[in-house]
Write a protein that holds these residues in place. Structure first.
Motif, PDB file in Angstrom:
ATOM      1  N   PHE A 127       0.946  -0.922  -0.295  1.00  0.00           N
ATOM      2  CA  PHE A 127      -0.448   0.259   0.125  1.00  0.00           C
ATOM      3  C   PHE A 127       1.190   1.589   0.378  1.00  0.00           C
ATOM      4  O   PHE A 127       2.128   1.530   0.027  1.00  0.00           O
ATOM      5  N   THR A 128       0.058   2.484  -0.540  1.00  0.00           N
ATOM      6  CA  THR A 128       0.933   3.617  -0.891  1.00  0.00           C
ATOM      7  C   THR A 128       1.668   4.017   1.102  1.00  0.00           C
ATOM      8  O   THR A 128       0.795   4.037   1.665  1.00  0.00           O
ATOM      9  N   ALA A 129       2.382   4.624   0.838  1.00  0.00           N
ATOM     10  CA  ALA A 129       2.929   5.080   1.803  1.00  0.00           C
ATOM     11  C   ALA A 129       2.632   6.397   2.902  1.00  0.00           C
ATOM     12  O   ALA A 129       2.538   6.818   1.562  1.00  0.00           O
ATOM     13  N   SER A 181       9.460  -0.690  12.328  1.00  0.00           N
ATOM     14  CA  SER A 181      10.462  -0.103  10.282  1.00  0.00           C
ATOM     15  C   SER A 181       9.964  -0.467   9.539  1.00  0.00           C
ATOM     16  O   SER A 181       8.980  -1.352   9.611  1.00  0.00           O
ATOM     17  N   TYR A 182       9.871   0.033   8.294  1.00  0.00           N
ATOM     18  CA  TYR A 182       8.843  -0.562   7.201  1.00  0.00           C
ATOM     19  C   TYR A 182       9.632  -0.343   6.001  1.00  0.00           C
ATOM     20  O   TYR A 182      10.400   0.658   5.444  1.00  0.00           O
ATOM     21  N   TYR A 183       9.544  -1.510   5.150  1.00  0.00           N
ATOM     22  CA  TYR A 183      10.125  -1.408   3.979  1.00  0.00           C
ATOM     23  C   TYR A 183       9.537  -1.524   2.770  1.00  0.00           C
ATOM     24  O   TYR A 183       8.427  -1.510   2.751  1.00  0.00           O
ATOM     25  N   ILE A 184      10.131  -0.065   1.986  1.00  0.00           N
ATOM     26  CA  ILE A 184       9.483   0.122   0.916  1.00  0.00           C
ATOM     27  C   ILE A 184      10.906   0.304  -0.447  1.00  0.00           C
ATOM     28  O   ILE A 184      11.246   0.312  -0.373  1.00  0.00           O
ATOM     29  N   ILE A 185       9.451   0.051  -1.483  1.00  0.00           N
ATOM     30  CA  ILE A 185       9.965  -0.250  -2.577  1.00  0.00           C
ATOM     31  C   ILE A 185       9.051   0.801  -3.436  1.00  0.00           C
ATOM     32  O   ILE A 185       7.186   0.751  -3.744  1.00  0.00           O
ATOM     33  N   VAL A 244      22.377  -0.849  -1.785  1.00  0.00           N
ATOM     34  CA  VAL A 244      20.692  -1.076  -2.668  1.00  0.00           C
ATOM     35  C   VAL A 244      20.282  -0.792  -2.022  1.00  0.00           C
ATOM     36  O   VAL A 244      19.091  -0.805  -2.022  1.00  0.00           O
ATOM     37  N   ILE A 245      19.709   0.237  -0.738  1.00  0.00           N
ATOM     38  CA  ILE A 245      18.669   0.406  -0.065  1.00  0.00           C
ATOM     39  C   ILE A 245      19.455   1.634   0.712  1.00  0.00           C
ATOM     40  O   ILE A 245      20.211   1.571   1.692  1.00  0.00           O
ATOM     41  N   GLU A 246      18.650   2.189   0.898  1.00  0.00           N
ATOM     42  CA  GLU A 246      17.832   3.680   1.615  1.00  0.00           C
ATOM     43  C   GLU A 246      18.225   3.250   2.572  1.00  0.00           C
ATOM     44  O   GLU A 246      17.209   3.096   2.844  1.00  0.00           O
ATOM     45  N   PHE A 247      18.692   3.863   4.181  1.00  0.00           N
ATOM     46  CA  PHE A 247      18.019   3.637   5.046  1.00  0.00           C
ATOM     47  C   PHE A 247      18.111   5.083   5.669  1.00  0.00           C
ATOM     48  O   PHE A 247      19.215   5.814   5.352  1.00  0.00           O
ATOM     49  N   VAL A 248      16.842   5.210   6.204  1.00  0.00           N
ATOM     50  CA  VAL A 248      16.279   6.386   6.951  1.00  0.00           C
ATOM     51  C   VAL A 248      15.448   5.630   8.798  1.00  0.00           C
ATOM     52  O   VAL A 248      15.013   5.292   9.065  1.00  0.00           O
ATOM     53  N   LEU A 249      16.632   7.229   8.998  1.00  0.00           N
ATOM     54  CA  LEU A 249      15.756   7.617  10.930  1.00  0.00           C
ATOM     55  C   LEU A 249      14.679   8.472  10.965  1.00  0.00           C
ATOM     56  O   LEU A 249      15.492   9.578  10.414  1.00  0.00           O
ATOM     57  N   ILE A 286      12.614  10.869   0.133  1.00  0.00           N
ATOM     58  CA  ILE A 286      13.248  10.172   1.263  1.00  0.00           C
ATOM     59  C   ILE A 286      12.935   8.154   0.401  1.00  0.00           C
ATOM     60  O   ILE A 286      13.006   7.220   0.795  1.00  0.00           O
ATOM     61  N   LYS A 287      11.106   8.764  -0.040  1.00  0.00           N
ATOM     62  CA  LYS A 287      10.159   7.994  -0.049  1.00  0.00           C
ATOM     63  C   LYS A 287      10.917   6.444  -2.115  1.00  0.00           C
ATOM     64  O   LYS A 287       9.867   5.426  -2.044  1.00  0.00           O
ATOM     65  N   SER A 288      11.857   6.964  -2.256  1.00  0.00           N
ATOM     66  CA  SER A 288      11.886   6.156  -3.904  1.00  0.00           C
ATOM     67  C   SER A 288      13.019   5.538  -3.261  1.00  0.00           C
ATOM     68  O   SER A 288      13.897   5.746  -3.168  1.00  0.00           O
ATOM     69  N   GLY A 289      12.736   4.417  -4.527  1.00  0.00           N
ATOM     70  CA  GLY A 289      13.713   3.518  -4.683  1.00  0.00           C
ATOM     71  C   GLY A 289      13.114   2.328  -3.402  1.00  0.00           C
ATOM     72  O   GLY A 289      11.907   1.964  -3.071  1.00  0.00           O
ATOM     73  N   LYS A 290      14.272   1.867  -2.907  1.00  0.00           N
ATOM     74  CA  LYS A 290      13.756   1.037  -2.173  1.00  0.00           C
ATOM     75  C   LYS A 290      14.859   1.278  -0.250  1.00  0.00           C
ATOM     76  O   LYS A 290      15.879   1.590  -0.732  1.00  0.00           O
ATOM     77  N   VAL A 291      13.583   1.959   0.386  1.00  0.00           N
ATOM     78  CA  VAL A 291      14.303   2.098   1.522  1.00  0.00           C
ATOM     79  C   VAL A 291      13.679   1.250   2.975  1.00  0.00           C
ATOM     80  O   VAL A 291      12.602   1.090   2.913  1.00  0.00           O
ATOM     81  N   PHE A 292      14.254   1.382   3.791  1.00  0.00           N
ATOM     82  CA  PHE A 292      14.175   1.452   5.537  1.00  0.00           C
ATOM     83  C   PHE A 292      14.284   2.282   5.970  1.00  0.00           C
ATOM     84  O   PHE A 292      15.381   2.736   6.658  1.00  0.00           O
ATOM     85  N   LEU A 293      13.044   2.233   6.430  1.00  0.00           N
ATOM     86  CA  LEU A 293      12.503   3.054   7.626  1.00  0.00           C
ATOM     87  C   LEU A 293      12.242   3.212   8.509  1.00  0.00           C
ATOM     88  O   LEU A 293      11.041   2.633   9.115  1.00  0.00           O
ATOM     89  N   THR A 294      12.904   3.326   9.527  1.00  0.00           N
ATOM     90  CA  THR A 294      12.599   3.346  10.778  1.00  0.00           C
ATOM     91  C   THR A 294      12.521   4.327  12.079  1.00  0.00           C
ATOM     92  O   THR A 294      13.070   5.798  11.794  1.00  0.00           O
ATOM     93  N   PHE A 295      11.229   4.339  12.015  1.00  0.00           N
ATOM     94  CA  PHE A 295      10.863   5.551  13.715  1.00  0.00           C
ATOM     95  C   PHE A 295      11.335   5.213  14.649  1.00  0.00           C
ATOM     96  O   PHE A 295      11.502   3.707  15.185  1.00  0.00           O
ATOM     97  N   TRP A 296      11.760   5.813  15.933  1.00  0.00           N
ATOM     98  CA  TRP A 296      12.617   5.967  16.805  1.00  0.00           C
ATOM     99  C   TRP A 296      12.758   7.059  17.265  1.00  0.00           C
ATOM    100  O   TRP A 296      11.981   7.914  17.248  1.00  0.00           O
ATOM    101  N   SER A 297      13.158   6.317  19.013  1.00  0.00           N
ATOM    102  CA  SER A 297      13.314   7.997  19.688  1.00  0.00           C
ATOM    103  C   SER A 297      14.691   7.680  21.176  1.00  0.00           C
ATOM    104  O   SER A 297      14.606   6.831  20.999  1.00  0.00           O
ATOM    105  N   VAL A 298      15.061   8.807  21.837  1.00  0.00           N
ATOM    106  CA  VAL A 298      15.775   8.676  22.647  1.00  0.00           C
ATOM    107  C   VAL A 298      15.727   8.250  23.870  1.00  0.00           C
ATOM    108  O   VAL A 298      16.197   7.330  24.567  1.00  0.00           O
TER     109      VAL A 298
END
Length: 175
Positions: free
Chosen positions: A48-50, A148-152, A101-106, A68-80
Protein backbone atom coordinates in the motif's frame (compact mmCIF):
# COMPACT_ATOMS: atom_id res chain seq x y z
CA UNK A 1 9.68 -45.55 49.01
CA UNK A 2 7.19 -46.67 46.35
CA UNK A 3 5.21 -43.44 46.92
CA UNK A 4 8.24 -41.47 45.61
CA UNK A 5 8.67 -43.48 42.40
CA UNK A 6 5.61 -42.06 40.60
CA UNK A 7 6.37 -38.35 41.34
CA UNK A 8 10.04 -38.88 40.48
CA UNK A 9 9.12 -40.56 37.17
CA UNK A 10 6.74 -37.67 36.42
CA UNK A 11 9.46 -35.06 37.07
CA UNK A 12 11.95 -36.94 34.85
CA UNK A 13 9.37 -37.19 32.05
CA UNK A 14 8.59 -33.49 32.37
CA UNK A 15 12.28 -32.51 32.19
CA UNK A 16 12.75 -34.76 29.13
CA UNK A 17 9.78 -33.12 27.42
CA UNK A 18 11.18 -29.64 28.09
CA UNK A 19 14.58 -30.61 26.66
CA UNK A 20 12.96 -32.05 23.52
CA UNK A 21 10.82 -28.94 23.01
CA UNK A 22 13.83 -26.64 23.46
CA UNK A 23 15.95 -28.58 20.99
CA UNK A 24 13.09 -28.57 18.45
CA UNK A 25 12.64 -24.83 18.93
CA UNK A 26 16.35 -24.18 18.36
CA UNK A 27 16.36 -26.23 15.17
CA UNK A 28 13.34 -24.27 13.92
CA UNK A 29 15.14 -20.97 14.64
CA UNK A 30 18.13 -22.17 12.66
CA UNK A 31 15.96 -23.17 9.72
CA UNK A 32 14.20 -19.79 9.80
CA UNK A 33 17.39 -17.76 9.84
CA UNK A 34 19.00 -19.84 7.09
CA UNK A 35 16.08 -19.34 4.71
CA UNK A 36 15.84 -15.62 3.97
CA UNK A 37 12.28 -15.66 2.64
CA UNK A 38 11.05 -17.42 5.75
CA UNK A 39 12.80 -14.88 7.99
CA UNK A 40 10.57 -12.04 6.81
CA UNK A 41 7.47 -13.88 5.59
CA UNK A 42 5.46 -12.92 8.69
CA UNK A 43 6.28 -9.23 8.19
CA UNK A 44 4.95 -9.03 4.64
CA UNK A 45 1.93 -6.80 4.06
CA UNK A 46 -0.33 -6.26 1.10
CA UNK A 47 1.51 -3.41 -0.65
CA UNK A 48 0.00 0.00 0.00
CA UNK A 49 1.07 3.58 -0.59
CA UNK A 50 3.25 4.99 2.15
CA UNK A 51 1.56 7.78 4.14
CA UNK A 52 2.85 11.34 4.14
CA UNK A 53 6.15 11.89 5.87
CA UNK A 54 6.43 15.47 7.09
CA UNK A 55 9.86 15.65 8.72
CA UNK A 56 12.77 18.05 9.11
CA UNK A 57 16.51 17.49 8.91
CA UNK A 58 19.00 18.23 11.69
CA UNK A 59 19.06 21.89 10.59
CA UNK A 60 15.27 22.09 11.03
CA UNK A 61 14.66 22.34 7.26
CA UNK A 62 11.57 20.62 5.80
CA UNK A 63 12.47 17.62 3.66
CA UNK A 64 10.87 16.59 0.35
CA UNK A 65 9.27 13.31 1.32
CA UNK A 66 9.36 11.89 -2.22
CA UNK A 67 13.16 11.92 -2.12
CA UNK A 68 13.01 9.83 1.03
CA UNK A 69 10.41 7.31 -0.14
CA UNK A 70 11.58 6.53 -3.70
CA UNK A 71 13.57 3.43 -4.61
CA UNK A 72 14.23 0.79 -1.95
CA UNK A 73 14.00 2.39 1.49
CA UNK A 74 14.17 0.97 5.01
CA UNK A 75 12.52 3.57 7.25
CA UNK A 76 12.72 3.29 11.04
CA UNK A 77 10.91 5.39 13.65
CA UNK A 78 12.94 5.74 16.84
CA UNK A 79 13.18 7.88 19.98
CA UNK A 80 15.85 8.86 22.48
CA UNK A 81 13.84 7.24 25.31
CA UNK A 82 13.36 3.90 23.54
CA UNK A 83 15.50 1.09 24.97
CA UNK A 84 14.69 -1.18 22.02
CA UNK A 85 16.02 1.58 19.76
CA UNK A 86 19.29 1.71 21.71
CA UNK A 87 19.81 -1.94 20.80
CA UNK A 88 18.33 -1.92 17.30
CA UNK A 89 19.78 1.24 15.77
CA UNK A 90 23.40 -0.01 15.90
CA UNK A 91 22.34 -3.19 14.06
CA UNK A 92 20.63 -1.14 11.34
CA UNK A 93 23.56 1.29 11.13
CA UNK A 94 26.15 -1.46 10.77
CA UNK A 95 24.09 -3.27 8.14
CA UNK A 96 23.47 -0.04 6.22
CA UNK A 97 27.22 0.46 5.81
CA UNK A 98 27.37 -2.70 3.68
CA UNK A 99 24.00 -2.61 1.86
CA UNK A 100 24.18 0.16 -0.70
CA UNK A 101 21.13 -1.04 -2.68
CA UNK A 102 18.81 0.06 0.14
CA UNK A 103 18.55 3.57 1.51
CA UNK A 104 18.22 3.61 5.29
CA UNK A 105 16.18 6.42 6.81
CA UNK A 106 15.81 7.13 10.52
CA UNK A 107 12.95 9.28 11.83
CA UNK A 108 13.12 10.49 15.42
CA UNK A 109 9.72 10.77 17.07
CA UNK A 110 9.05 14.01 19.01
CA UNK A 111 12.66 14.42 20.14
CA UNK A 112 14.35 17.79 20.24
CA UNK A 113 16.96 18.05 17.48
CA UNK A 114 19.83 18.43 19.94
CA UNK A 115 18.76 15.43 22.05
CA UNK A 116 18.34 13.26 18.95
CA UNK A 117 21.76 14.17 17.62
CA UNK A 118 23.35 13.54 21.03
CA UNK A 119 21.73 10.08 21.24
CA UNK A 120 22.92 9.13 17.75
CA UNK A 121 26.41 10.29 18.63
CA UNK A 122 26.31 8.36 21.90
CA UNK A 123 25.32 5.18 20.02
CA UNK A 124 27.94 5.85 17.28
CA UNK A 125 25.26 5.91 14.58
CA UNK A 126 26.52 7.22 11.24
CA UNK A 127 23.11 7.20 9.54
CA UNK A 128 21.39 10.52 9.12
CA UNK A 129 18.16 11.02 11.03
CA UNK A 130 15.16 13.14 10.25
CA UNK A 131 12.89 14.53 12.93
CA UNK A 132 9.14 14.25 13.40
CA UNK A 133 8.94 17.13 15.89
CA UNK A 134 5.13 17.17 16.22
CA UNK A 135 4.51 13.42 16.10
CA UNK A 136 2.27 13.87 13.05
CA UNK A 137 4.24 11.43 10.87
CA UNK A 138 4.32 8.82 13.64
CA UNK A 139 0.51 9.04 13.90
CA UNK A 140 0.01 9.08 10.14
CA UNK A 141 2.09 5.89 9.81
CA UNK A 142 0.31 4.29 12.80
CA UNK A 143 3.76 3.41 14.08
CA UNK A 144 4.84 1.76 17.32
CA UNK A 145 8.17 2.32 19.01
CA UNK A 146 10.31 1.25 17.28
CA UNK A 147 8.78 0.49 13.88
CA UNK A 148 10.50 -0.17 10.59
CA UNK A 149 9.04 -0.22 7.10
CA UNK A 150 10.50 -1.60 3.89
CA UNK A 151 9.32 0.60 1.04
CA UNK A 152 9.79 0.04 -2.67
CA UNK A 153 8.85 3.03 -4.85
CA UNK A 154 6.47 4.55 -2.28
CA UNK A 155 4.76 1.19 -1.60
CA UNK A 156 5.13 -0.34 1.87
CA UNK A 157 5.92 -4.04 1.41
CA UNK A 158 7.07 -5.09 4.89
CA UNK A 159 6.31 -3.84 8.40
CA UNK A 160 8.57 -4.68 11.33
CA UNK A 161 7.05 -3.66 14.67
CA UNK A 162 9.83 -3.69 17.25
CA UNK A 163 13.52 -4.34 16.76
CA UNK A 164 14.79 -5.97 13.54
CA UNK A 165 17.54 -8.54 13.29
CA UNK A 166 20.41 -8.87 10.86
CA UNK A 167 18.60 -11.89 9.37
CA UNK A 168 15.58 -9.71 8.57
CA UNK A 169 17.78 -7.09 6.94
CA UNK A 170 19.72 -9.67 4.93
CA UNK A 171 16.46 -11.16 3.67
CA UNK A 172 15.44 -7.78 2.28
CA UNK A 173 18.44 -7.89 -0.05
CA UNK A 174 16.81 -10.79 -1.91
CA UNK A 175 13.68 -8.76 -2.75
Amino acid sequence: MSRLVFPLAFVIALITLVVIIQSFSKSQDFQTSSNSNTAIKNFSVIPFTAPQLKVVDSDNRTIDEQKIKSGKVFLTFWSVNCLECDQGLPVIDEFASTASVIEFVLVSHKDELKLGQEKLSQLNIALKSYYDLTGEAFQEWEATMPSSYYIIDDQIRYLFPGRVSVEHLQALLTI
